[in-house]
Design a protein around this motif. Structure first.
Motif, PDB file in Angstrom:
ATOM      1  N   GLY A 116      -0.470   8.023   1.308  1.00 34.77           N
ATOM      2  CA  GLY A 116      -0.118   8.346  -0.070  1.00 34.77           C
ATOM      3  C   GLY A 116       0.037   7.126  -0.960  1.00 34.77           C
ATOM      4  N   GLU A 117       0.840   6.144  -0.544  1.00 34.38           N
ATOM      5  CA  GLU A 117       1.074   4.959  -1.365  1.00 34.38           C
ATOM      6  C   GLU A 117      -0.185   4.110  -1.499  1.00 34.38           C
ATOM      7  OE1 GLU A 117       3.289   2.707  -3.915  1.00 34.38           O
ATOM      8  OE2 GLU A 117       3.826   4.617  -2.952  1.00 34.38           O
ATOM      9  N   LEU A 118      -0.987   4.075  -0.443  1.00 33.50           N
ATOM     10  CA  LEU A 118      -2.246   3.326  -0.522  1.00 33.50           C
ATOM     11  C   LEU A 118      -3.200   3.950  -1.535  1.00 33.50           C
ATOM     12  CD1 LEU A 118      -2.833   2.699   3.300  1.00 33.50           C
ATOM     13  CD2 LEU A 118      -2.214   0.983   1.595  1.00 33.50           C
ATOM     14  N   LEU A 119      -3.293   5.279  -1.541  1.00 40.20           N
ATOM     15  CA  LEU A 119      -4.179   5.960  -2.492  1.00 40.20           C
ATOM     16  C   LEU A 119      -3.696   5.759  -3.927  1.00 40.20           C
ATOM     17  CD1 LEU A 119      -4.808   9.274  -0.511  1.00 40.20           C
ATOM     18  CD2 LEU A 119      -6.480   7.477  -0.979  1.00 40.20           C
ATOM     19  N   ARG A 120      -2.404   5.783  -4.124  1.00 35.74           N
ATOM     20  CA  ARG A 120      -1.872   5.578  -5.473  1.00 35.74           C
ATOM     21  C   ARG A 120      -2.182   4.161  -5.973  1.00 35.74           C
ATOM     22  NH1 ARG A 120       3.196   4.485  -8.155  1.00 35.74           N
ATOM     23  NH2 ARG A 120       4.071   3.717  -6.214  1.00 35.74           N
ATOM     24  N   THR A 121      -2.047   3.172  -5.102  1.00 35.60           N
ATOM     25  CA  THR A 121      -2.372   1.790  -5.483  1.00 35.60           C
ATOM     26  C   THR A 121      -3.867   1.636  -5.748  1.00 35.60           C
ATOM     27  OG1 THR A 121      -0.539   1.013  -4.099  1.00 35.60           O
ATOM     28  CG2 THR A 121      -2.185  -0.617  -4.753  1.00 35.60           C
ATOM     29  N   LYS A 122      -4.680   2.305  -4.926  1.00 34.77           N
ATOM     30  CA  LYS A 122      -6.130   2.228  -5.126  1.00 34.77           C
ATOM     31  C   LYS A 122      -6.531   2.830  -6.473  1.00 34.77           C
ATOM     32  CE  LYS A 122     -10.533   3.605  -3.037  1.00 34.77           C
ATOM     33  NZ  LYS A 122     -11.192   4.289  -1.895  1.00 34.77           N
ATOM     34  N   ALA A 123      -5.913   3.936  -6.844  1.00 33.80           N
ATOM     35  CA  ALA A 123      -6.234   4.557  -8.136  1.00 33.80           C
ATOM     36  C   ALA A 123      -5.870   3.629  -9.293  1.00 33.80           C
ATOM     37  CB  ALA A 123      -5.503   5.890  -8.251  1.00 33.80           C
ATOM     38  N   LYS A 124      -4.717   2.958  -9.187  1.00 36.76           N
ATOM     39  CA  LYS A 124      -4.322   2.022 -10.252  1.00 36.76           C
ATOM     40  C   LYS A 124      -5.293   0.857 -10.364  1.00 36.76           C
ATOM     41  CE  LYS A 124       0.640   2.987 -10.224  1.00 36.76           C
ATOM     42  NZ  LYS A 124       2.000   2.419 -10.027  1.00 36.76           N
ATOM     43  N   LEU A 125      -5.774   0.371  -9.218  1.00 35.01           N
ATOM     44  CA  LEU A 125      -6.761  -0.718  -9.244  1.00 35.01           C
ATOM     45  C   LEU A 125      -8.072  -0.253  -9.889  1.00 35.01           C
ATOM     46  CD1 LEU A 125      -6.184  -2.228  -5.673  1.00 35.01           C
ATOM     47  CD2 LEU A 125      -5.642  -3.326  -7.857  1.00 35.01           C
ATOM     48  N   GLN A 126      -8.463   0.976  -9.611  1.00 38.14           N
ATOM     49  CA  GLN A 126      -9.694   1.503 -10.217  1.00 38.14           C
ATOM     50  C   GLN A 126      -9.535   1.670 -11.725  1.00 38.14           C
ATOM     51  OE1 GLN A 126     -10.018   4.971  -7.749  1.00 38.14           O
ATOM     52  NE2 GLN A 126     -11.442   4.007  -6.295  1.00 38.14           N
ATOM     53  N   ILE A 127      -8.337   2.085 -12.155  1.00 39.98           N
ATOM     54  CA  ILE A 127      -8.081   2.192 -13.594  1.00 39.98           C
ATOM     55  C   ILE A 127      -8.137   0.813 -14.235  1.00 39.98           C
ATOM     56  CG2 ILE A 127      -6.318   2.761 -15.300  1.00 39.98           C
ATOM     57  CD1 ILE A 127      -5.411   5.015 -13.435  1.00 39.98           C
TER      58      ILE A 127
END
Length: 580
Positions: A529-540
């Protein structure tokens, strides 16, 4: 004078009978009292020497008082001392002399298969309820004294085999005793089963010895079954023996590494607790022992509380452990130990203030002059609350002079805590100069803790990297983050996330996303969960909005499955017990 002469004459006569008995054992004859004549030859010397062994010179000529009394009792009861009983007496004599191999050779001459049916029938009839004026009550084939004598011989055979390292054979020999009694009395031994204390003592020893033999024979599952057999069947065990078996079984369940199957009880009370695994069964046994002590049935054993603390901690039942410690009678554990255990329990359950109050009371006491562990634990709790940072700094600074140069491991923990406390306190300081001073002191404390551990403590590395990152010393933070990831081998999420966020702070978004992708490959789906949230922020941050929407969709799916799966998870069943 005539009475003394008569007693002396009877002793001489009995000694001559025993010598004649030993001479005729090899032929298997049965000797009646009126047929016994003097003989000077010993079976142990004759039979054992023929097999290539030797006994102690001169010992066979000495009459053993206890064996004479046993023989006299057997002769009085039955008028006959048969081959097996005679070998049992002689084998015990050799065993008492320390001739283990000679005793084993004598015991092996007993035909166990022939005597077991007689023993079984005798025990069964002894356990029957006597009926008034009943003509069907036949005389048992063996007296209880003879049964006790043969059981003792089988037990001594087992201990002889144990001394020679033949554990499997010893366990088989010991099992004969228990199987015989269980088949003769399926419902257990009656309370008034036998007035022969020697028989009950032999049964107690056999019940206690069998699990130990099976453990030595590397048969853990059979050992577990033998422990349950000892506790579930009514052996009329005394309280000390039963408590010893329960404690040894609990220790075996906790530390043997063997998964015990749930017990298959033939009969159980409705609503009774049935343990499902090793930990629950061990907790149940230890709680029974603890309650038995509270009822003054056994003496206190400090290891009971140690094992119970371990078992309940493994099960996550810290509040149950605290309840048991609080219920202990005064004087069992010292005040410092009691308060420390309670503080740890409340802290593990999330009740930080209750834990801290206990530690404050303990540290204000005169009895706690060198409470190093308590000071470190109090500082750790204070580090989690902004309004308690100053108090935590006092505790950390107070403990450092006591341990510096003595225990680097504990000193590194105190230094690390002091660094965290200083860093947290600096955020509330208005003065720039004082804030900078506190931040520098925090870095020095963390760096000192890092040097004390030789760079091998992952927690110190994490906080040192994090503090450098917060002070915008990104290159130094990146170095320590890489060291942390290398030390842990990528086994924790916080190492991956810290490294990715430091790279993100350096505007290296592609490298940060690569780190997150590598972490996703190494992590189970439940922890992504936390990894996916960080990945989404990096993509943004990179402007890849469509990819970010897809990542968030994946994250929502993981969270929904987690909620359904873990929402029904049950905690360990509370173990309630009755007074024994």
């Amino acid at each position: 004078m005539s009475v003394k002469y008569w007693v002396y004459k009877q002793k001489i006569c009995l000694s001559l009978r025993l010598r004649k008995m030993m001479k005729c054992i090899c032929s298997g004859e049965q000797l009646r009292i009126e047929d016994i004549i003097p003989s000077s030859e010993s079976l142990a010397t004759r039979d054992y020497s023929a097999s290539g062994y030797s006994s102690r010179a001169g010992d066979d000529a000495k009459a053993d008082t206890s064996n004479i009394e046993e023989a006299e009792s057997s002769l009085r009861e039955s008028g006959i001392l048969n081959y097996e009983e005679a070998r049992a007496l002689l084998g015990r004599l050799e065993y008492q002399k320390g001739n283990i191999e000679a005793a084993l050779h004598v015991f092996e001459g007993i035909d166990i298969a022939a005597v077991v049916p007689k023993i079984k029938l005798s025990i069964a009839r002894r356990g029957e309820v006597p009926r008034r004026n009943s003509l069907s009550d036949a005389i048992p084939p063996m007296s209880m004294h003879a049964v006790s004598l043969l059981f003792e011989a089988i037990l001594l055979k087992a201990t002889s085999l144990q001394a020679l390292g033949r554990f499997t054979e010893a366990a088989q020999s010991c099992t004969v005793i228990l199987d015989t009694v269980e088949s003769a009395l399926p419902d257990g031994l009656p309370e008034n089963f036998s007035t022969d204390c020697k028989l009950l003592e032999t049964l107690n020893k056999a019940v206690e010895l069998l699990p130990e033999l099976l453990k030595l024979a590397c048969a853990p599952q059979e050992a577990i079954l033998s422990y349950r057999r000892a506790l579930l069947y009514c052996w009329n065990l005394d309280v000390e023996t039963r408590s010893k078996i329960e404690k040894e079984y609990a220790v075996f369940l906790l530390y043997s590494g063997t998964d015990a199957a749930p017990p298959n009880l033939r009969a159980q009370a409705e609503g009774s607790f049935i343990p499902r695994n090793n930990i629950e069964e061990a907790i149940l046994l230890l709680l029974v022992l603890l309650r038995r002590y509270i009822l003054n049935k056994i003496v206190w054993d400090p290891s009971i509380l140690d094992h119970l603390s371990f078992a309940l901690s493994i099960a996550g039942e810290f509040r149950a452990l605290a309840r048991q410690v609080e219920e202990l009678l005064p004087g069992i554990v010292v005040r410092r130990q009691k308060y420390t255990i309670l503080a740890l329990c409340y802290y593990a359950e999330g009740d930080d203030m209750a834990a801290l109050n206990l530690l404050r009371n303990l540290m204000n006491s005169r009895d706690n002059k060198n409470g190093i562990f308590e000071l470190v634990l109090a500082a750790k709790i204070c580090a989690e609350y902004p309004n308690l940072l100053e108090e935590g700094m006092r505790y950390a600074r107070k403990v450092l002079p006591k341990i510096e140069g003595k225990c680097n491991q504990m000193a590194s923990v105190a230094k690390c805590l002091l660094g965290l406390l200083l860093s947290g306190r600096s955020r509330a300081i208005v003065s720039d100069s004082e804030r900078t001073s506190r931040l520098c002191e925090a870095l020095e404390s963390l760096d000192s803790a890092h040097k004390m551990t030789g760079g091998r403590n992952p927690n110190v590395l994490f906080y040192l990297s994090l503090e450098n990152a917060e002070q915008r010393k990104l290159d130094i933070a990146l170095y320590y983050a890489k060291q942390l990831l290398k030390l842990e081998g990528g086994s924790t999420l916080k190492g991956w996330l810290l490294l990715a966020r430091i790279l993100s702070a350096q505007k290296r978004y592609i490298d940060a996303e690569s780190i997150i992708n590598a972490a996703l490959d190494e992590t189970g789906k439940w922890n992504q969960g936390e990894l996916l949230r960080t990945k989404a922020k990096l993509q943004i941050a990179q402007g890849h909005l469509r990819d970010a929407v897809e990542t968030y969709t994946h994250l929502l799916a993981v969270l929904q499955v987690q909620r359904k799966s873990f929402g029904v998870q049950k905690k360990l069943v509370k173990v309630w017990f009755l007074a024994i």
